[in-house]
Structure formats: C-alpha cells, structure tokens
Write a protein that holds these residues in place. Sequence first.
Motif, PDB file in Angstrom:
ATOM      1  N   ASN A 231       0.808  -1.222   0.000  1.00  0.00           N
ATOM      2  CA  ASN A 231       0.000   0.000   0.000  1.00  0.00           C
ATOM      3  C   ASN A 231       0.842   1.272   0.000  1.00  0.00           C
ATOM      4  O   ASN A 231       0.314   2.368  -0.257  1.00  0.00           O
ATOM      5  N   ASP A 234       0.353   3.315  -3.007  1.00  0.00           N
ATOM      6  CA  ASP A 234      -0.953   3.893  -3.285  1.00  0.00           C
ATOM      7  C   ASP A 234      -0.783   5.407  -3.435  1.00  0.00           C
ATOM      8  O   ASP A 234      -0.102   6.046  -2.636  1.00  0.00           O
ATOM      9  N   THR A 272       4.014  -0.144  -8.003  1.00  0.00           N
ATOM     10  CA  THR A 272       2.664  -0.692  -7.908  1.00  0.00           C
ATOM     11  C   THR A 272       2.513  -1.900  -8.824  1.00  0.00           C
ATOM     12  O   THR A 272       1.985  -2.949  -8.415  1.00  0.00           O
TER      13      THR A 272
END
Length: 294
Positions: A231, A234, A272
């Motif tokens: 994460n 993100d 990512t």
Amino acid sequence: MEPAIGSGLNTAVERYYDITLDLYEDLWGEHVHHGFWDPGEIPGPDGADRHAATDRLVRELVDYARVPAGARVLDVGCGIGGPALHLAGVLGCTVEGVTLSARQAERANEKAQAAGVAERARFHRLDALGTGYPDESFDVVWALESLMHIADRAAFFAEAIRLLVPGGTLAVATWSVRDGELDADEWELVRQILVHQVMPDFSSLPEHERLAGAAGFTEVATVDWSGAVANSWDPGFAQIQRFARGRTVMRDLARERGVDVLGFFHAGPLMTRGFDTGVITYGALRATKPRQAP
C-alpha cells in the motif's frame, strides 16, 4: 568522519538522495521507507496514516529481529534518521548512522538534536563497506531499505559479521525480487525500477538467506512482508500526485536539480505494477553472529 566514496554507483546514490531529501521529507516525513499495514487495511484519505504506517514498519523490524533495549546499533543507510531516533529514544540504544548523502547526515543530526537524543544518535557520511569501525563494535547491525543500493551484497554480510559482537544481531528489511526465472517483460519492469531508484540489482529473499549463511551467520530467517507494505505506493499514501499532476512543477524541478530527480516520480506506478504482479517482493531478514568461532 569523511569517507572515500569513489564508485560510480555510490556517487549516483549520494546525488539521488541529496536532490530528493526535501521531497521525501515533505511527503513522507522522517521515514524514507515503506509503511506496514494489516491485511485488508488501506491507507487513509490523502495519506493521513502514512506516518503511523512507517513508524510501524520500524517497530515490526525491531520485534522480528528482537533488537534489545540499550543496544549499540550501526544503522546502515540511515536516511534522515527516523528509525535511529526511534531506536535511541524508545529503546535507549546508542546509534551510529551512516549514509552516502552528506545532506541526509546533516539533517539527521539536526533531528537528533531537536529530539534530545544527540548524545545517543550520531550520523556520518560514510560508505557502509568501509566505515573504519573496529571489529565487534556493535550489538546490532540494522539495514532498513539500504541493502538494495549495495552492489556487493556478499561484502555487506561479511562486514556486518565483522562489526558485530559474538551473539550480535543482523536486522534487514529490503526490497527484493521474486525467486526464480523472470520473463522478458518482468525483467524490463525490474530494469526500469533499478534505473529510476539508482539500484544495481535485486536479490530474492532466499538469496539473502544464502548470502547471510555463507558469511557465517546462524539462525538466519526471513519473512515476506510484500502484502503488508504494498500500500505504500498507493497514490494517496505516496502523495506524489501533488507534484506529478503538474507538468510545470516537474519541468522546473528537472531544470533546477537535473533529470535524475524525475526517478522519484516514476517509482510509484512501477512499484505498484511490481507488487501487483508479484515480481517485486519485500521482506525482512534476521540473523545471529555465532558466540564462538566454528
């Protein structure tokens, strides 16, 4: 202390962190590393919990490696001192931090002074493979997201075991690559990440285990934290869109600092994709220097 930092890679790493220091600090605070979340958790709106998550990663490595309170610690790749300040503050450790970036070392010393732990946390511009510290100087060698920048990882493990007291602990958290063969598209993704993040290559977690064992460490163990840290890329957490959405800002930064600074902005989508496909992994390693020579 002033190092003899001569390799092209070291110079590139030094420059990268010199020119991005304020960007990382502005966006991520004192921790220039991933955050850590439980399964199912997601970053809060606008990255609101990013500081708690990066703080947690430090605590997770402390717990996993069983770093003892009051230990003498060498922090390899100390950044601007975030983890070291935790070790010196909460745990009462005495920390010597080393980084290739003079600006990072200066900022880390400023932060230690402001936090009231300057007598227990000192930071220097030094090459981790040539610090000059005597044998058996430390209870813990700590390397949080720095090993990826070191090309000769076998030399790192050899130097770590030299610097540790018998029974001392090695604590590593690192970006890594999936074990096994990668196809052409996967290798191209890895290549782009390496270029933009000024890294020579990635090792898999099993490879890190093998290198530690070959250097003489015992009780070597690793844990895969890929799901817990993914994460971090993100957009809300990384906050990079604050800059990346503006072409003018990007152009001005490149003119002011050179095009190398743009690697900072390319990292997000690449990482990512790396985590989503499982090509990029992330893990921690702990190991012990034997109490007696074999």
